[in-house]
Design an enzyme around this catalytic site. Structure first.
Site, PDB file in Angstrom:
ATOM      1  N   HIS A   1       7.675  47.846  74.392  1.00  0.00           N
ATOM      2  CA  HIS A   1       8.985  47.896  73.693  1.00  0.00           C
ATOM      3  C   HIS A   1       8.870  47.350  72.278  1.00  0.00           C
ATOM      4  CE1 HIS A   1      10.763  48.413  77.768  1.00  0.00           C
ATOM      5  NE2 HIS A   1       9.873  47.500  78.106  1.00  0.00           N
TER       6      HIS A   1
ATOM      7  N   TYR B   1       0.258  95.786  76.820  1.00  0.00           N
ATOM      8  CA  TYR B   1       0.275  95.302  75.436  1.00  0.00           C
ATOM      9  C   TYR B   1       1.573  95.679  74.743  1.00  0.00           C
ATOM     10  CZ  TYR B   1      -0.890  94.680  70.519  1.00  0.00           C
ATOM     11  OH  TYR B   1      -0.883  94.284  69.203  1.00  0.00           O
TER      12      TYR B   1
ATOM     13  N   GLU C   1       0.720  59.308  57.783  1.00  0.00           N
ATOM     14  CA  GLU C   1       2.067  59.889  57.845  1.00  0.00           C
ATOM     15  C   GLU C   1       2.005  61.414  57.914  1.00  0.00           C
ATOM     16  OE1 GLU C   1       4.877  56.942  55.333  1.00  0.00           O
ATOM     17  OE2 GLU C   1       3.264  57.843  54.221  1.00  0.00           O
TER      18      GLU C   1
ATOM     19  N   LYS D   1       1.941  49.832  44.872  1.00  0.00           N
ATOM     20  CA  LYS D   1       1.914  50.512  46.173  1.00  0.00           C
ATOM     21  C   LYS D   1       0.550  51.058  46.586  1.00  0.00           C
ATOM     22  CE  LYS D   1       5.587  51.997  48.049  1.00  0.00           C
ATOM     23  NZ  LYS D   1       5.919  51.749  49.427  1.00  0.00           N
TER      24      LYS D   1
ATOM     25  N   ASN E   1      -0.114  53.427  49.837  1.00  0.00           N
ATOM     26  CA  ASN E   1       0.625  54.032  50.954  1.00  0.00           C
ATOM     27  C   ASN E   1      -0.294  54.720  51.972  1.00  0.00           C
ATOM     28  OD1 ASN E   1       3.127  53.279  49.883  1.00  0.00           O
ATOM     29  ND2 ASN E   1       3.233  55.117  48.604  1.00  0.00           N
TER      30      ASN E   1
ATOM     31  N   SER F   1       1.991  55.037  44.152  1.00  0.00           N
ATOM     32  CA  SER F   1       3.352  55.466  43.817  1.00  0.00           C
ATOM     33  C   SER F   1       3.416  55.779  42.335  1.00  0.00           C
ATOM     34  CB  SER F   1       4.332  54.352  44.166  1.00  0.00           C
ATOM     35  OG  SER F   1       5.531  54.518  43.446  1.00  0.00           O
TER      36      SER F   1
HETATM   37  N1  ARG Z   1      -3.593  94.070  65.401  1.00  0.00           N
HETATM   38  C1  ARG Z   1      -3.318  94.144  66.783  1.00  0.00           C
HETATM   39  C2  ARG Z   1      -3.055  92.737  67.320  1.00  0.00           C
HETATM   40  O1  ARG Z   1      -3.413  91.867  66.638  1.00  0.00           O
HETATM   41  C3  ARG Z   1      -4.468  94.732  67.504  1.00  0.00           C
HETATM   42  C4  ARG Z   1      -4.075  95.501  68.714  1.00  0.00           C
HETATM   43  C5  ARG Z   1      -3.314  96.715  68.284  1.00  0.00           C
HETATM   44  N2  ARG Z   1      -2.958  97.563  69.366  1.00  0.00           N
HETATM   45  C6  ARG Z   1      -2.058  98.515  69.248  1.00  0.00           C
HETATM   46  N3  ARG Z   1      -1.805  99.205  70.287  1.00  0.00           N
HETATM   47  N4  ARG Z   1      -1.435  98.729  68.117  1.00  0.00           N
HETATM   48  O2  ARG Z   1      -2.541  92.556  68.362  1.00  0.00           O
END
Ligand code: ARG
Length: 483
Positions: A167, A328, A301, A294, A296, A288
């Site tokens: 604490h 994807y 930080e 100073k 720092n 500073s």
């Molecule tokens: N530049 C794309 C990425 O970074 C690569 C894969 C692209 N695939 C696609 N179907 N356009 O994810």
């Protein structure tokens, strides 16, 4: 080189231009490119394509001669990039397009075969995993250097008393060695966490193609082996949809940065006039523009300040992924800028922190003097009575009574008269005064992991062995890349 949006037969046209009558708007091209983030993965992209060509040849999908042309052509691209004879075309859609186009420029028709049985969807997952392997190794090495520095500070300060706090109030005395080793242990967990994440990411996605694998007779296991993976992923949909490796490592990076930030917080107030426990080297301090006196602790930080950025990148990654259907989706392209920013911030913070503490000087006398106030030995008075058979709760009350008297008299517990101890409990004997010095309070704490110098020595040995065991020897299959 031509802009990828232009409809042309040029090798550098978008890989997908054939279906389109019109090229995309110039602003669309700028918006969708990932080349700025991809650039740093150029070498792993090339490495992946070389392995792919070898696999295609082994499977009879390209000839020996074509394979050699591809492998050598890619090697020449790699060399030229390294020697800065070639620079990545920033108007390319991504690194995969750039490498394939440049290869075809150099070797002609064989270059057009390199993308056989492959999609950019599995290719990007492959590049990310290969590059991540390298990143984990590099960051791991920096963490080990940091632990090494902390162990050295600890070895020199096993007897350097320092007040321990809970604490932010004086609690019990410890040593500087014990304190910096507490930091070191947290960094050792960061190291193993990263290594574990690396092991989980050690499965090759290549050959999963766009989402559904391939009808061509690819040998995924062979290609994975060439690239030094431990195996192949089990599901083609999952392979191209998975970014767990980035989510996991970004979480690990956040924890690591949090550890640095907490230590920096301590450095910041240890460097105040009030505490004066530490003097940071002038190399790792700033002044500073107005106040001439100073000095720092800006670096501590800034490390603390950058923690928000690392958390932000982690949250960006989690948010990006949360609603994505398999497989994807282009959203996933955003992963690299967040992940790389988090990674770059953390690795530079580790390096700076290491140098900052390595070059600091510790004001041992001030730290020791800090153990004189605040009744840090009150628990030891209670433990003394426990050793004489008094129940702890009763002993706690006796010690608390003595603390109250000492507060009223504005003196230390060891400055009270023996008669006051005896009035509090007849169990006290004169040896109480020998047993409540800060040195004794530390020395007696011999529990495993305690601050007694003998126990701290064991921590030092254990951490030194950890550093030694994990400092990697030999060559990495990925080789040496520029970060
Ligand atoms: N530049 C794309 C990425 O970074 C690569 C894969 C692209 N695939 C696609 N179907 N356009 O994810």
């Amino acid at each position: 080189m031509s802009n990828h949006g232009t409809i042309t037969n040029d090798n550098h046209a978008a890989l997908w231009h054939g279906r389109f009558k019109e090229g995309p708007d110039a602003d669309a091209v700028k918006f969708e490119t990932s080349i700025n983030d991809d650039m740093r993965m150029a070498f792993v992209d090339i490495l992946g394509s070389q392995a792919h060509a070898k696999m295609l040849c082994k499977q009879g999908l390209i000839s020996e001669e074509e394979k050699n042309q591809i492998v050598d052509g890619l090697e020449s691209i790699k060399e030229d990039l390294k020697n800065e004879k070639l620079s990545v075309d920033l108007s390319a859609e991504d690194i995969h397009s750039f490498v394939e186009a440049t290869l075809t420029d150099r070797i002609g028709e064989a270059g057009k075969k390199v993308h056989t049985g492959r999609s950019r969807n599995d290719q990007i997952a492959l590049d990310e995993k290969l590059y991540l392997r390298y990143q984990i190794k590099k960051l791991g090495g920096e963490i080990l250097k940091l632990i090494d520095v902390l162990v050295k500070i600890a070895s020199e300060n096993k007897d350097t008393l320092i007040p321990g706090f809970t604490h932010m109030q004086h609690a019990q005395p410890v040593t500087l060695a014990h304190h910096v080793l507490a930091w070191a242990w947290s960094f050792s967990r960061d190291f193993t966490r990263l290594r574990d994440a690396g092991e989980r990411a050690d499965l090759s996605p290549i050959g999963s193609c766009a989402l559904a694998g391939s009808g061509l007779p690819l040998d995924r296991a062979y290609e994975a082996e060439l690239l030094g993976f431990g195996g192949v992923t089990d599901n083609s949909l999952d392979s191209v949809s998975d970014r767990d490796y980035y989510l996991e490592v970004a979480s690990d990076l956040s924890i690591l940065q949090m550890h640095l930030s907490r230590a920096c917080e301590e450095i910041v107030y240890w460097a105040t006039t009030e505490f004066n426990f530490v003097d940071l080297s002038e190399k790792w301090s700033t002044g500073s523009s107005i106040m001439p006196q100073k000095k720092n602790p800006d670096f501590a930080e800034l490390i603390r300040g950058k923690t928000g950025r690392v958390y932000g990148d982690m949250v960006a990654l989690f948010t990006m992924m949360k609603g994505l259907p398999l497989a994807y989706d282009r959203d996933m392209q955003e992963d690299k800028s967040s992940f790389f920013e988090a990674y770059d911030t953390v690795i530079s913070s580790v390096r700076i922190f290491t140098e900052m503490v390595r070059t600091a000087s510790w004001n041992k006398a001030v730290m020791a003097a800090g153990c004189d106030g605040g009744y840090l030995n009150a628990t030891d008075i209670a433990d003394y009575l426990v050793r004489k058979g008094l129940p702890f709760r009763t002993a706690h009350g006796v010690s608390a009574g003595l603390v109250r008297i000492a507060i009223e008299k504005d003196c230390r517990l060891e400055e009270l008269d023996f008669s006051e101890y005896q009035a509090a409990s007849p169990l006290f004997e004169k040896d109480i005064f020998d047993l409540i010095t800060p040195e004794k309070c530390v020395e007696i704490r011999k529990t495993i992991g305690g601050p007694a110098p003998s126990e701290v020595q064991k921590q030092i040995e254990k951490l030194s062995a950890f550093v030694k065991e994990n400092t990697s020897k030999g060559n990495d299959p990925i080789g040496d890349f520029i970060n």
